[in-house]
Design a protein around this motif. Structure first.
Motif, PDB file in Angstrom:
ATOM      1  N   ASP A 191      42.210  13.553  44.508  1.00  0.00           N
ATOM      2  CA  ASP A 191      42.312  13.752  43.058  1.00  0.00           C
ATOM      3  C   ASP A 191      42.289  15.251  42.766  1.00  0.00           C
ATOM      4  O   ASP A 191      41.308  15.933  43.089  1.00  0.00           O
ATOM      5  CB  ASP A 191      41.137  13.050  42.380  1.00  0.00           C
ATOM      6  CG  ASP A 191      41.184  13.196  40.857  1.00  0.00           C
ATOM      7  OD1 ASP A 191      42.129  13.814  40.343  1.00  0.00           O
ATOM      8  OD2 ASP A 191      40.257  12.680  40.201  1.00  0.00           O
TER       9      ASP A 191
ATOM     10  N   GLU B 281      49.007  13.983  58.466  1.00  0.00           N
ATOM     11  CA  GLU B 281      48.579  12.593  58.574  1.00  0.00           C
ATOM     12  C   GLU B 281      47.100  12.497  58.888  1.00  0.00           C
ATOM     13  O   GLU B 281      46.461  11.471  58.611  1.00  0.00           O
ATOM     14  CB  GLU B 281      49.379  11.880  59.676  1.00  0.00           C
ATOM     15  CG  GLU B 281      50.862  11.744  59.358  1.00  0.00           C
ATOM     16  CD  GLU B 281      51.602  10.967  60.425  1.00  0.00           C
ATOM     17  OE1 GLU B 281      50.929  10.523  61.387  1.00  0.00           O
ATOM     18  OE2 GLU B 281      52.824  10.810  60.306  1.00  0.00           O
TER      19      GLU B 281
ATOM     20  N   ARG C 270      51.544  19.132  54.657  1.00  0.00           N
ATOM     21  CA  ARG C 270      51.244  17.701  54.561  1.00  0.00           C
ATOM     22  C   ARG C 270      50.896  17.178  55.948  1.00  0.00           C
ATOM     23  O   ARG C 270      51.660  17.351  56.893  1.00  0.00           O
ATOM     24  CB  ARG C 270      52.441  16.932  53.986  1.00  0.00           C
ATOM     25  CG  ARG C 270      52.811  17.354  52.564  1.00  0.00           C
ATOM     26  CD  ARG C 270      51.650  17.143  51.605  1.00  0.00           C
ATOM     27  NE  ARG C 270      52.000  17.532  50.232  1.00  0.00           N
ATOM     28  CZ  ARG C 270      51.149  17.549  49.217  1.00  0.00           C
ATOM     29  NH1 ARG C 270      49.873  17.226  49.437  1.00  0.00           N
ATOM     30  NH2 ARG C 270      51.527  17.899  48.012  1.00  0.00           N
TER      31      ARG C 270
ATOM     32  N   LEU D 254      46.202  15.703  52.870  1.00  0.00           N
ATOM     33  CA  LEU D 254      46.427  14.287  53.152  1.00  0.00           C
ATOM     34  C   LEU D 254      47.138  13.574  52.000  1.00  0.00           C
ATOM     35  O   LEU D 254      47.487  12.403  52.116  1.00  0.00           O
ATOM     36  CB  LEU D 254      45.097  13.603  53.450  1.00  0.00           C
ATOM     37  CG  LEU D 254      44.314  14.138  54.663  1.00  0.00           C
ATOM     38  CD1 LEU D 254      43.023  13.379  54.846  1.00  0.00           C
ATOM     39  CD2 LEU D 254      45.169  14.060  55.925  1.00  0.00           C
ATOM     40  N   ASN D 255      47.296  14.297  50.880  1.00  0.00           N
ATOM     41  CA  ASN D 255      48.044  13.780  49.733  1.00  0.00           C
ATOM     42  C   ASN D 255      47.360  12.580  49.070  1.00  0.00           C
ATOM     43  O   ASN D 255      48.030  11.747  48.451  1.00  0.00           O
ATOM     44  CB  ASN D 255      49.469  13.404  50.144  1.00  0.00           C
ATOM     45  CG  ASN D 255      50.431  13.474  48.968  1.00  0.00           C
ATOM     46  OD1 ASN D 255      50.175  14.185  47.987  1.00  0.00           O
ATOM     47  ND2 ASN D 255      51.532  12.737  49.044  1.00  0.00           N
ATOM     48  N   ASP D 256      46.050  12.485  49.208  1.00  0.00           N
ATOM     49  CA  ASP D 256      45.341  11.386  48.554  1.00  0.00           C
ATOM     50  C   ASP D 256      44.116  11.875  47.777  1.00  0.00           C
ATOM     51  O   ASP D 256      43.220  11.085  47.469  1.00  0.00           O
ATOM     52  CB  ASP D 256      44.911  10.341  49.586  1.00  0.00           C
ATOM     53  CG  ASP D 256      43.974  10.917  50.657  1.00  0.00           C
ATOM     54  OD1 ASP D 256      43.712  12.148  50.618  1.00  0.00           O
ATOM     55  OD2 ASP D 256      43.503  10.160  51.520  1.00  0.00           O
TER      56      ASP D 256
END
Length: 557
Positions: free
Chosen positions: A377, A357, A355, A373-375
């Motif tokens: 789809d 930033e 993970r 970036l965990n964003d």
């Protein structure tokens, strides 16, 4: 012979070259011998020897003995009798004699010949006794220290000549201290060099009766007096291979009372049967050691993790996955994975998703979708991944990949993105080089179903038929009539995943067998028939004819 006067004896200086492998896999590739009498060199003998398995590139470079040379060389059973006649009544002399004696004894056993068990003298022990100040006792180093000129190394006859000259240079000292051959052996402590195979204590009887084993490929099972399996082995020559266990001192051999066997039509059939019997019987003599690297790897993608990655591994993946291979060359395969990741924006990191930033370097260059970036789809990532994997679900993923790059280049040119078009062209040239290095057809192992014919090692027209579907062996056995092959092919086709399906399922206990078959097929490129819903008897008849098996002979199988 041991009581013969040492000064009047004749000696045979011997050197052997091998395939460089250890233990039972060691094979004689060349033998050289020089007759020594009265401290002088006389007759010579030299021969390259045929081997059962291909030579590695490293040993070919090291010795200068190429695959073509051993392919054209006579078999051990043709070479060794002549060598045995030359050795008869003489003392064998070798440098590091225990190695050469072991190689020769093993070669005699494989050729079903009796080892003559001559007296043995070792020039390393001779130098240790009469040239103690020379601490380095390699053959070339020792020869130079004794004033012996060395012209060539790592070939049998030149090394045998060097060994003979080293022996002659120290012959006078040994002769002065050893009146007889027995005295010489005792003086040098040569009894530590075993010229005879170790005695096997057999408290419950004699050696199992091996005469019933044929000279055919297949599998043998040694059992104790109560019928419990001790060891399962395979060979392209059952009798010769089974006999060799009683010359190497295998620990289980003392308890062996019976031997069973089953003949196969091919080496691949023997490999398959051996693997399955070891798993079923778990004999104590079959200890799996560390697997030696063979250069073959798989490109694989496990579909049971979030944001799956492409990776390179020695084995196909168990469970739900797409596996491509086996292909030769880990470095080229790893670079191909990097190229695919950049082309489709896939993850370049490991299986565990970090993970971050900020995007990684690949993300900043636009070559990764940056799920870290965990964003992102997951559906978008999976769409890109599917585009990459679908290239390999067809018949030739390499060609499909190059065509894909051509299409992207045309689109970039039409949109006047000339820098991207140039980048894609460079990628294409690099991909062409990688695909050429990897060789073969890049295709997912689970794709389709096929019939493979594994030929008999010697007899023309004899095959084992192996049906592969979904990356697994679903059926196999001796080649039968075309009509029977057609029925079994139809059953194998029904076991295969639907055409175009992304991903197959490989049980964990089938991974080793899948790799075993994949490696053999990749290395030997046997006749193969792609199976379809309409692959009928006519197609099988034509396939057998192309493979060298006539319809008439098939019908009598």
């Amino acid at each position: 012979m041991l009581e013969q006067a040492f000064a009047t004896a004749e000696f045979l200086a011997v050197d052997t070259e091998t395939n460089g492998l250890a233990g039972d896999r060691c094979e004689l590739t060349e033998i050289g011998a020089v007759l020594v009498g009265g401290g002088e060199l006389h007759d010579e003998f030299e021969s390259v020897v045929g081997v059962a398995h291909p030579l590695g590139r490293g040993i070919q470079r090291f010795t200068g003995i190429t695959q073509a040379m051993v392919d054209a060389a006579p078999a051990p059973e043709d070479v060794l009798p002549e060598f045995e006649r030359m050795l008869r009544g003489r003392v064998l002399v070798a440098h590091n004699a225990s190695f050469d004696v072991r190689v020769l004894r093993q070669a005699f056993a494989r050729a079903a010949l009796e080892w003559p068990a001559p007296p043995v003298l070792c020039t390393v022990q001779l130098a240790r006794r009469f040239a103690p100040l020379q601490r380095r006792r390699g053959l070339a180093t020792l020869a130079a220290a004794l004033g012996v000129e060395v012209d060539e190394v790592h070939r049998a006859l030149p090394d045998a000549k060097t060994c003979a000259r080293v022996f002659c240079s120290l012959f006078g000292k040994l002769s002065a201290n050893a009146p007889t051959i027995a005295d010489a052996i005792a003086l040098l402590g040569a009894r530590k060099v075993r010229s005879r195979p170790p005695k096997i204590k057999r408290p419950r009887g004699e050696r199992p009766h091996l005469a019933g084993l044929p000279h055919e490929p297949g599998v043998y099972i040694f059992r104790d007096a109560d019928g419990r399996p001790l060891y399962v082995g395979k060979s392209v020559d059952l009798r010769t291979r089974a006999r060799s266990h009683f010359t190497t001192g295998a620990t289980w051999a003392a308890d062996a009372e019976h031997v069973d066997h089953q003949v196969t039509e091919s080496e691949l059939g023997a490999l398959l049967l051996e693997d399955r019997l070891i798993k079923a019987l778990r004999p104590p003599g079959n200890v799996r050691g560390k697997t030696e690297p063979d250069g073959y790897v798989y490109l694989r993608c496990r579909l049971d993790i979030p944001f799956p990655i492409l990776e390179v591994a020695r084995e196909p993946a168990a469970g739900h996955a797409v596996c491509v291979g086996p292909v030769r060359g880990r470095a080229a395969a790893a670079e191909l994975v990097e190229q695919l990741n950049s082309l489709f924006g896939l993850r370049h990191c490991g299986r565990a998703l970090p993970r971050r930033e900020h995007p990684s370097a690949y993300g900043q260059m636009g070559r990764c979708l940056s799920p870290c970036l965990n964003d992102l789809d997951p559906n978008l990532y999976r769409e890109r991944l599917d585009q990459a994997l679908k290239l390999f679900v067809g018949r030739d993923g390499g060609r499909a990949l190059l065509e894909r790059v051509d299409e992207q280049t045309k689109v970039a040119s039409a949109e006047r993105k000339y820098e991207r078009a140039a980048w894609l062209q460079r990628r294409k040239h690099r991909l062409e080089s990688l695909l050429e290095r990897l060789g073969g057809v890049l295709r997912a192992t689970h794709t389709g179903a096929r019939l493979v014919l594994a030929p008999h090692p010697e007899a023309a027209g004899r095959f084992d038929a192996i049906w592969i579907a979904g990356g697994r062996v679903v059926d196999w056995g001796p080649v039968a009539a075309p009509e029977e092959l057609t029925v079994r092919s139809a059953s194998a086709f029904r076991a295969a995943p639907a055409p175009g399906k992304l991903g197959g399922w490989l049980p964990a206990d089938a991974v080793a067998e899948a790799r075993l078959v994949g490696l053999w097929v990749a290395a030997n490129r046997p006749p193969t028939l792609e199976l379809g819903a309409r692959t009928g008897e006519a197609a099988h008849t034509a396939f057998l004819a192309r493979a060298g098996r006539t319809t008439a002979s098939s019908s009598t199988a």
